[in-house]
Design an enzyme around this catalytic site. Structure first.
Site, PDB file in Angstrom:
ATOM      1  N   TYR A  53       0.840  -1.212   0.000  1.00 17.70           N
ATOM      2  CA  TYR A  53       0.000   0.000   0.000  1.00 17.70           C
ATOM      3  C   TYR A  53       0.861   1.242   0.000  1.00 17.70           C
ATOM      4  O   TYR A  53       1.829   1.315   0.747  1.00 17.70           O
ATOM      5  CB  TYR A  53      -0.938   0.014   1.219  1.00 17.70           C
ATOM      6  CG  TYR A  53      -2.382  -0.060   0.775  1.00 17.70           C
ATOM      7  CD1 TYR A  53      -2.971   1.014   0.131  1.00 17.70           C
ATOM      8  CD2 TYR A  53      -3.127  -1.220   0.959  1.00 17.70           C
ATOM      9  CE1 TYR A  53      -4.278   0.934  -0.329  1.00 17.70           C
ATOM     10  CE2 TYR A  53      -4.434  -1.310   0.504  1.00 17.70           C
ATOM     11  CZ  TYR A  53      -5.003  -0.223  -0.144  1.00 17.70           C
ATOM     12  OH  TYR A  53      -6.292  -0.306  -0.608  1.00 17.70           O
ATOM     13  N   GLU A  55      -0.531   4.878  -0.476  1.00 17.09           N
ATOM     14  CA  GLU A  55      -1.309   6.106  -0.704  1.00 17.09           C
ATOM     15  C   GLU A  55      -0.420   7.336  -0.580  1.00 17.09           C
ATOM     16  O   GLU A  55       0.408   7.423   0.324  1.00 17.09           O
ATOM     17  CB  GLU A  55      -2.470   6.187   0.297  1.00 17.09           C
ATOM     18  CG  GLU A  55      -3.615   5.277  -0.102  1.00 17.09           C
ATOM     19  CD  GLU A  55      -4.835   5.431   0.802  1.00 17.09           C
ATOM     20  OE1 GLU A  55      -4.797   6.252   1.727  1.00 17.09           O
ATOM     21  OE2 GLU A  55      -5.802   4.706   0.560  1.00 17.09           O
ATOM     22  N   ASP A 199      -6.569  13.377 -25.370  1.00 22.59           N
ATOM     23  CA  ASP A 199      -6.642  11.978 -24.930  1.00 22.59           C
ATOM     24  C   ASP A 199      -5.958  11.132 -26.011  1.00 22.59           C
ATOM     25  O   ASP A 199      -6.535  10.864 -27.060  1.00 22.59           O
ATOM     26  CB  ASP A 199      -8.100  11.570 -24.740  1.00 22.59           C
ATOM     27  CG  ASP A 199      -8.232  10.168 -24.170  1.00 22.59           C
ATOM     28  OD1 ASP A 199      -7.235   9.411 -24.219  1.00 22.59           O
ATOM     29  OD2 ASP A 199      -9.327   9.828 -23.690  1.00 22.59           O
ATOM     30  N   THR A 225      -3.958   5.924 -21.837  1.00 24.30           N
ATOM     31  CA  THR A 225      -3.812   4.591 -21.270  1.00 24.30           C
ATOM     32  C   THR A 225      -2.367   4.183 -21.527  1.00 24.30           C
ATOM     33  O   THR A 225      -1.668   4.805 -22.326  1.00 24.30           O
ATOM     34  CB  THR A 225      -4.730   3.555 -21.960  1.00 24.30           C
ATOM     35  OG1 THR A 225      -4.416   3.551 -23.359  1.00 24.30           O
ATOM     36  CG2 THR A 225      -6.198   3.899 -21.775  1.00 24.30           C
ATOM     37  N   LYS A 228      -2.206   0.339 -24.821  1.00 23.91           N
ATOM     38  CA  LYS A 228      -2.582   0.208 -26.232  1.00 23.91           C
ATOM     39  C   LYS A 228      -1.296   0.256 -27.081  1.00 23.91           C
ATOM     40  O   LYS A 228      -0.459  -0.608 -26.915  1.00 23.91           O
ATOM     41  CB  LYS A 228      -3.633   1.259 -26.576  1.00 23.91           C
ATOM     42  CG  LYS A 228      -4.911   1.038 -25.727  1.00 23.91           C
ATOM     43  CD  LYS A 228      -6.022   2.023 -25.998  1.00 23.91           C
ATOM     44  CE  LYS A 228      -7.192   1.767 -25.044  1.00 23.91           C
ATOM     45  NZ  LYS A 228      -8.245   2.807 -25.162  1.00 23.91           N
ATOM     46  N   ARG A 234      -2.046  -2.713 -18.292  1.00 23.01           N
ATOM     47  CA  ARG A 234      -3.294  -1.942 -18.237  1.00 23.01           C
ATOM     48  C   ARG A 234      -3.142  -0.861 -17.184  1.00 23.01           C
ATOM     49  O   ARG A 234      -2.919  -1.149 -16.011  1.00 23.01           O
ATOM     50  CB  ARG A 234      -4.482  -2.831 -17.869  1.00 23.01           C
ATOM     51  CG  ARG A 234      -4.647  -4.041 -18.750  1.00 23.01           C
ATOM     52  CD  ARG A 234      -6.044  -4.616 -18.648  1.00 23.01           C
ATOM     53  NE  ARG A 234      -6.927  -3.839 -19.469  1.00 23.01           N
ATOM     54  CZ  ARG A 234      -7.039  -3.980 -20.796  1.00 23.01           C
ATOM     55  NH1 ARG A 234      -6.322  -4.868 -21.442  1.00 23.01           N
ATOM     56  NH2 ARG A 234      -7.866  -3.216 -21.473  1.00 23.01           N
TER      57      ARG A 234
END
Ligand code: PLP
Length: 421
Positions: A53, A55, A199, A225, A228, A234
């Protein structure tokens, strides 16, 4: 990836993963948003970083034990900044859609007016389309493409922007076969006082490799992203000018997300290193050459391409003339080992769930090392398969499937080379 541990604990899932590996190795994958990551990216994705973790951001975390996570995220950030020539990068968005939602949170209040490309014209859901949260929580104005050209009409964009004065102006999309005029959009955004968001989810790898102009000098924010054309895991990234960095970072965390996916961050860092290498430029340009070769052969065989061709990795084919709906063609081609998706074409008279076209692209086949001669062969198979689908003839479909298997054997898929041995 050896599946020994999964096989012991969960043979059902192990078998399904093995089947998917075989599918990805044996079929010709033409979905333009998909690709093959390298073995290095796969290793990072499957690493113990998933246990941690973190954060917050490097140097400002809410949990202890970040001795190795901080340098991993910092490397990813620095590599993104260098590769895309931007002041700031946030590598934490879980994927492209959450990255885009964070942009709304950074610059808008619910009910504000925003503007993006209509989904049926090639835009993305998250650019304000009505079924998306971005179309429900914001007043959304959509621009399209010109009917005669299939291309964005900047005069229409400007007229709509002047009329509606959007806070955000989106450019880019999921089914745009042509170069995006970032400078043209920037002039309009400046004129109406909008934040311009480019984008580049589909074309990030082309931008990184110099095969598509970069939005870096024009856009206030760049969203992408990583999975691609960029060939990463991902994930998503937001990049921006220094002035917008605090707003973007606050919007991603704590605005929208909790802990970053550290295994993905590491895999993004690896993919960015690969994309900065010499081979990647050649890869990006080959994607475009392959799409052009595929398009030329389809045109020669009488197919209608939206906008008449392609400048990038993607082709939109209107099958009205062939007398077969997109879905029926896509299903038949999948049985023939050629995987693509059915898609609306601009001004489609048919329904989105059963539209007139198919969308295909060359990122994945180019990752396997295929070039122009293979594209010509693929176009021949597409043509034969579509004509067979139109007359409900399963014979040619079976023949093509066998030929596809033969071809793919000679072009081992990255990360799956062992299946070709
Ligand atoms: C793929 C895509 C997205 C969304 O990405 P997900 O990772 O599927 O959420 C956003 N914008 C554009 C233009 C895309 O093509």
């Amino acid at each position: 990836m050896p599946l020994d541990a999964i096989s012991r604990i969960d043979p059902e899932i192990a078998h399904l993963i093995a089947d998917e590996e075989r599918r990805q190795a044996e079929k010709i994958r033409l979905i333009p948003s998909e690709n093959y990551v390298s073995s290095a990216v796969l290793e990072a994705t499957g690493s113990v970083l998933t246990n941690k973790y973190s954060e917050g951001y490097p140097g400002k975390r809410y949990y202890e034990g970040q001795q190795f996570i901080d340098p991993i995220e910092t490397l990813a950030i620095e590599r993104a900044k260098a590769l895309f020539s931007v002041d700031h990068a946030n590598v934490q968005p879980y994927s492209g859609s959450p990255a885009n939602l964070a942009v709304y949170l950074a610059f808008c209040k619910p009910g504000d007016t925003i503007m993006g490309m209509a989904l049926p014209a090639g835009g993305h859901l998250t650019h304000g389309w009505n079924v998306s949260i971005t179309g429900k929580f914001f007043k959304s104005v959509a621009y399209g493409v010109r009917k005669e050209t299939g291309r964005v009409d900047l005069d229409e964009v400007r007229a709509l922007a002047l009329e509606h004065r959007p806070k955000l102006l989106w450019c880019g999309g999921t089914a745009i076969p042509r170069t995006i005029d970032f400078a043209g959009f920037a002039a309009i955004a400046k004129e109406v006082g909008a934040v311009l968001v480019a984008d580049i989810a589909h074309i990030a790898g082309l931008v990184a490799g110099g095969a598509h102009p970069s939005p870096a000098a024009h856009a206030d924010v760049i969203s992408t992203t990583t999975h691609k054309t960029l060939r990463g895991p991902r994930g998503g990234m937001l990049m921006c000018r220094a002035a917008h960095a605090p707003a973007i970072d606050k919007a991603v965390f704590p605005g929208l997300q909790g802990g970053p996916h550290n295994h993905t961050t590491a895999a993004i860092a690896v993919a960015l290193k690969e994309a900065a290498g010499d081979g990647f430029k050649a890869y990006a340009h080959q994607i475009v050459k392959n799409a052009r070769a595929l398009g030329d052969e389809l045109l020669a065989r009488g197919y209608d391409l939206v906008s008449g061709g392609t400048d990038n990795h993607l082709l939109l084919v209107d099958l009205t003339k062939q007398g077969v709906p997109g879905k029926k063609a896509a299903r038949a081609l999948d049985r023939a080992g050629l995987v693509l998706n059915y898609n609306t074409v601009p001004f489609d008279p048919r329904k989105p769930f059963d539209p007139s076209g198919v969308r295909l692209g060359t990122p994945a086949v180019t990752s396997r090392g295929m070039k122009e001669p293979e594209m010509k062969q693929i176009a021949r198979w597409l043509d034969e398969g579509i004509r067979a689908a139109a007359r409900d003839d399963e014979g040619p479909i079976e023949t093509i499937l066998g030929e596809v298997r033969e071809l793919t054997k000679g072009f081992p898929a990255p990360g799956l080379e062992r299946l070709a041995r």
